[in-house]
Write a protein that holds these residues in place. Structure first.
Motif, mmCIF file in Angstrom:
data_model
loop_
_atom_site.group_PDB
_atom_site.id
_atom_site.type_symbol
_atom_site.label_atom_id
_atom_site.label_comp_id
_atom_site.label_asym_id
_atom_site.label_seq_id
_atom_site.Cartn_x
_atom_site.Cartn_y
_atom_site.Cartn_z
ATOM 1 N N GLU A 58 127.435 -19.446 60.126
ATOM 2 C CA GLU A 58 127.559 -18.443 59.064
ATOM 3 C C GLU A 58 126.420 -18.549 58.062
ATOM 4 O OE1 GLU A 58 130.581 -17.308 55.384
ATOM 5 O OE2 GLU A 58 131.285 -18.613 57.018
ATOM 6 N N ILE A 59 126.162 -19.762 57.583
ATOM 7 C CA ILE A 59 125.093 -19.941 56.595
ATOM 8 C C ILE A 59 123.740 -19.715 57.245
ATOM 9 C CG2 ILE A 59 123.978 -21.576 55.038
ATOM 10 C CD1 ILE A 59 126.652 -22.850 54.519
ATOM 11 N N ILE A 60 123.545 -20.244 58.461
ATOM 12 C CA ILE A 60 122.260 -20.074 59.145
ATOM 13 C C ILE A 60 121.953 -18.596 59.340
ATOM 14 C CG2 ILE A 60 120.977 -20.502 61.281
ATOM 15 C CD1 ILE A 60 121.327 -22.964 59.530
ATOM 16 N N ASN A 61 122.923 -17.838 59.820
ATOM 17 C CA ASN A 61 122.705 -16.410 60.048
ATOM 18 C C ASN A 61 122.422 -15.672 58.742
ATOM 19 O OD1 ASN A 61 123.057 -16.611 62.822
ATOM 20 N ND2 ASN A 61 125.256 -16.207 62.722
ATOM 21 N N ASN A 62 123.085 -16.097 57.681
ATOM 22 C CA ASN A 62 122.849 -15.496 56.365
ATOM 23 C C ASN A 62 121.427 -15.768 55.902
ATOM 24 O OD1 ASN A 62 123.156 -14.268 53.883
ATOM 25 N ND2 ASN A 62 124.890 -15.511 53.243
ATOM 26 N N ILE A 63 120.968 -17.016 56.082
ATOM 27 C CA ILE A 63 119.600 -17.378 55.706
ATOM 28 C C ILE A 63 118.593 -16.547 56.488
ATOM 29 C CG2 ILE A 63 117.852 -19.209 55.851
ATOM 30 C CD1 ILE A 63 120.058 -21.223 55.157
ATOM 31 N N VAL A 64 118.781 -16.461 57.803
ATOM 32 C CA VAL A 64 117.843 -15.726 58.661
ATOM 33 C C VAL A 64 117.804 -14.245 58.263
ATOM 34 C CG1 VAL A 64 117.424 -14.926 61.024
ATOM 35 C CG2 VAL A 64 118.001 -17.325 60.588
ATOM 36 N N ASP A 65 118.950 -13.651 58.012
ATOM 37 C CA ASP A 65 118.992 -12.242 57.609
ATOM 38 C C ASP A 65 118.228 -12.026 56.304
ATOM 39 O OD1 ASP A 65 120.488 -11.567 59.811
ATOM 40 O OD2 ASP A 65 122.433 -11.600 58.745
ATOM 41 N N ARG A 66 118.421 -12.931 55.373
ATOM 42 C CA ARG A 66 117.750 -12.817 54.071
ATOM 43 C C ARG A 66 116.232 -12.976 54.223
ATOM 44 N NH1 ARG A 66 120.706 -11.775 49.062
ATOM 45 N NH2 ARG A 66 122.887 -12.003 49.653
ATOM 46 N N ILE A 67 115.810 -13.913 55.064
ATOM 47 C CA ILE A 67 114.371 -14.124 55.277
ATOM 48 C C ILE A 67 113.738 -12.871 55.877
ATOM 49 C CG2 ILE A 67 112.630 -15.431 56.555
ATOM 50 C CD1 ILE A 67 114.492 -17.844 56.401
ATOM 51 N N GLU A 68 114.391 -12.293 56.858
ATOM 52 C CA GLU A 68 113.843 -11.089 57.496
ATOM 53 C C GLU A 68 113.741 -9.943 56.497
ATOM 54 O OE1 GLU A 68 116.490 -10.589 60.760
ATOM 55 O OE2 GLU A 68 115.356 -11.929 62.092
ATOM 56 N N GLN A 69 114.710 -9.842 55.601
ATOM 57 C CA GLN A 69 114.666 -8.794 54.583
ATOM 58 C C GLN A 69 113.527 -9.028 53.594
ATOM 59 O OE1 GLN A 69 118.545 -8.506 52.730
ATOM 60 N NE2 GLN A 69 119.578 -8.420 54.712
ATOM 61 N N VAL A 70 113.396 -10.281 53.123
ATOM 62 C CA VAL A 70 112.372 -10.567 52.122
ATOM 63 C C VAL A 70 110.977 -10.472 52.731
ATOM 64 C CG1 VAL A 70 112.135 -13.101 52.359
ATOM 65 C CG2 VAL A 70 111.908 -12.036 50.116
ATOM 66 N N LYS A 71 110.852 -10.739 54.019
ATOM 67 C CA LYS A 71 109.548 -10.588 54.680
ATOM 68 C C LYS A 71 109.104 -9.137 54.642
ATOM 69 C CE LYS A 71 107.052 -11.253 59.012
ATOM 70 N NZ LYS A 71 107.093 -11.715 60.419
ATOM 71 N N ASP A 72 110.007 -8.207 54.916
ATOM 72 C CA ASP A 72 109.661 -6.785 54.873
ATOM 73 C C ASP A 72 109.249 -6.368 53.459
ATOM 74 O OD1 ASP A 72 110.167 -6.434 57.567
ATOM 75 O OD2 ASP A 72 112.254 -5.806 57.254
ATOM 76 N N VAL A 73 109.970 -6.884 52.459
ATOM 77 C CA VAL A 73 109.627 -6.559 51.074
ATOM 78 C C VAL A 73 108.257 -7.130 50.719
ATOM 79 C CG1 VAL A 73 110.304 -6.824 48.654
ATOM 80 C CG2 VAL A 73 112.056 -6.465 50.402
ATOM 81 N N GLU A 74 107.975 -8.340 51.160
ATOM 82 C CA GLU A 74 106.671 -8.947 50.878
ATOM 83 C C GLU A 74 105.536 -8.147 51.499
ATOM 84 O OE1 GLU A 74 105.517 -12.864 50.016
ATOM 85 O OE2 GLU A 74 107.304 -13.697 50.977
ATOM 86 N N LYS A 75 105.722 -7.661 52.699
ATOM 87 C CA LYS A 75 104.673 -6.863 53.343
ATOM 88 C C LYS A 75 104.319 -5.641 52.485
ATOM 89 C CE LYS A 75 105.382 -8.002 58.234
ATOM 90 N NZ LYS A 75 105.776 -7.484 59.564
ATOM 91 N N ASP A 76 105.342 -4.928 52.051
ATOM 92 C CA ASP A 76 105.103 -3.755 51.211
ATOM 93 C C ASP A 76 104.467 -4.136 49.880
ATOM 94 O OD1 ASP A 76 106.224 -2.141 53.151
ATOM 95 O OD2 ASP A 76 108.223 -2.117 52.229
ATOM 96 N N THR A 77 104.933 -5.248 49.310
ATOM 97 C CA THR A 77 104.461 -5.659 47.989
ATOM 98 C C THR A 77 103.011 -6.119 48.038
ATOM 99 O OG1 THR A 77 106.719 -6.340 47.431
ATOM 100 C CG2 THR A 77 104.946 -7.123 46.010
ATOM 101 N N PHE A 78 102.646 -6.911 49.037
ATOM 102 C CA PHE A 78 101.258 -7.367 49.139
ATOM 103 C C PHE A 78 100.311 -6.225 49.490
ATOM 104 C CE2 PHE A 78 102.755 -11.678 48.817
ATOM 105 C CZ PHE A 78 101.660 -12.379 48.354
ATOM 106 N N SER A 79 100.786 -5.273 50.247
ATOM 107 C CA SER A 79 99.958 -4.088 50.528
ATOM 108 C C SER A 79 99.679 -3.330 49.231
ATOM 109 C CB SER A 79 100.667 -3.172 51.533
ATOM 110 O OG SER A 79 100.797 -3.807 52.785
ATOM 111 N N LEU A 80 100.715 -3.152 48.411
ATOM 112 C CA LEU A 80 100.531 -2.491 47.114
ATOM 113 C C LEU A 80 99.618 -3.320 46.230
ATOM 114 C CD1 LEU A 80 101.245 -0.350 44.998
ATOM 115 C CD2 LEU A 80 103.295 -1.695 44.453
#
Length: 350
Positions: free
Chosen positions: A321-343
């Motif tokens: 449960e915790i591992i899957n939660n961590i992985v989901d959060r990392i994948e989400q924040v990675k997408d946000v970082e891509k957009d943010t660093f591009s900006l």
């Protein structure tokens, strides 16, 4: 000789790895060093070690490239030939305003997590002494994995320095200097200006996950060139793969998430310090986005701490449960970082 002397230190903004924490502890007391700090600690590298997955900033050894210090490295063999007592060497260095990084055996250090259990050489910052109390002022990781300032007696330091029970691999001996003492002192004046084109390139290296060991051409190129090391934003994917494919867990390495958290905190400070090189209209959005990323990493770090506490209580592997939660959060924040660093890159003024 003075009865006591303690060089000034500040809580380091990067403290997930000792080599950065001990350097920043001293140079952050010099306001002139801020511009160098703002031009560095941008990229990260994730790699496999003998103890599992690890994360660090890149370059690994920023002190050797830092223009705002006088830097020296002296072998313990040479020190022993010139000073009858290693403690006298430490006194002389501090009296000359040098901060010292030297490897100590954690077996003798009461604040270490392997005290009295296992011999483990680890770099430690020494920055002061008190002859009346017979103590040194030092900084290192404590039992709770926190980089902290504390005091150790002369007798403990002497035992811990001379202990040579653990043979270090070449990477530690030659590159990280386990057989040496590393000294530095702050320079009042030095030549360093932030180059906007180089800064932009560093942002791009992070966004596009360039292998910086080849670009920097440092001694660690042999360590990373043909290994499983991943640089930049793609290192987050490596963490996810590692967590999902690891059949059994001990504890989750806290540095997997403290490095991204520290890196993002520095981005927020960087936006404030260098606000004139970014488009004004983009600054508010960038601050909001990086603050969101920072909070996400804080949350992910807390999840990993929760997992480790559960594991340390003897419950074995959690039910994912915790591992899957961590992985989901990392994948989400990675997408946000891509957009943010591009900006971020597109909003830089030239």
């Amino acid at each position: 000789m003075k009865d006591r002397l303690k060089l000034p230190v500040d809580s380091p903004i990067v403290a997930s790895n000792t080599e950065h924490g001990y350097l920043l502890s001293g140079i952050q007391t010099n306001k002139e060093a801020t511009r160098w700090i703002m031009a560095n600690y941008i990229n990260q590298v994730c790699y496999i070690t003998r103890t599992g997955l690890d994360m660090n900033f890149y370059p690994l050894m920023n002190h050797s490239l830092c223009p705002c210090i006088d830097y020296q490295r002296i072998s313990k063999t040479l020190i022993s030939s010139k000073w009858e007592d290693l403690l006298e060497f430490l006194f002389d260095c501090i009296n000359s305003s040098y901060y010292i990084m030297i490897y100590l055996d954690w077996f003798y250090i009461p604040t270490s997590r392997v005290y009295g259990e296992r011999h483990l050489n680890h770099p430690t910052l020494v920055y002061g002494y008190d002859h009346t109390e017979r103590i040194f002022n030092v900084a290192d990781f404590n039992k709770n994995f926190k980089f902290s300032f504390t005091e150790l007696s002369y007798d403990i330091i002497k035992k811990a320095i001379v202990s040579q029970t653990e043979k270090m691999p070449f990477m530690n001996e030659r590159y990280f200097g386990s057989e040496d003492a590393i000294l530095y002192k702050n320079r009042e004046d030095y030549l360093f200006d932030i180059d906007k084109s180089i800064l932009k390139q560093k942002f791009e290296y992070y966004l596009y996950s360039e292998n910086l060991s080849e670009l920097y051409n440092q001694q660690d190129i042999f360590y990373f060139k043909n290994s499983n090391a991943i640089f930049g934003i793609d290192s987050l994917t490596k963490i996810c793969d590692y967590l999902l494919n690891k059949l059994e867990y001990d504890n989750i390495n806290y540095k997997l998430f403290t490095v991204p958290k520290e890196r993002t905190e520095l981005m927020l400070k960087r936006l404030d310090y260098l606000n004139n090189i970014f488009e004004k209209d983009a600054l508010v959005t960038l601050n909001e986005k990086f603050l969101n990323i920072f909070n996400q990493y804080k949350y992910i770090l807390n999840l990993s701490i929760k997992f480790n506490i559960y594991n340390d209580n003897g419950n074995g592997r959690k039910d994912n449960e915790i591992i899957n939660n961590i992985v989901d959060r990392i994948e989400q924040v990675k997408d946000v970082e891509k957009d943010t660093f591009s900006l971020l890159i597109n909003s830089m003024r030239f």
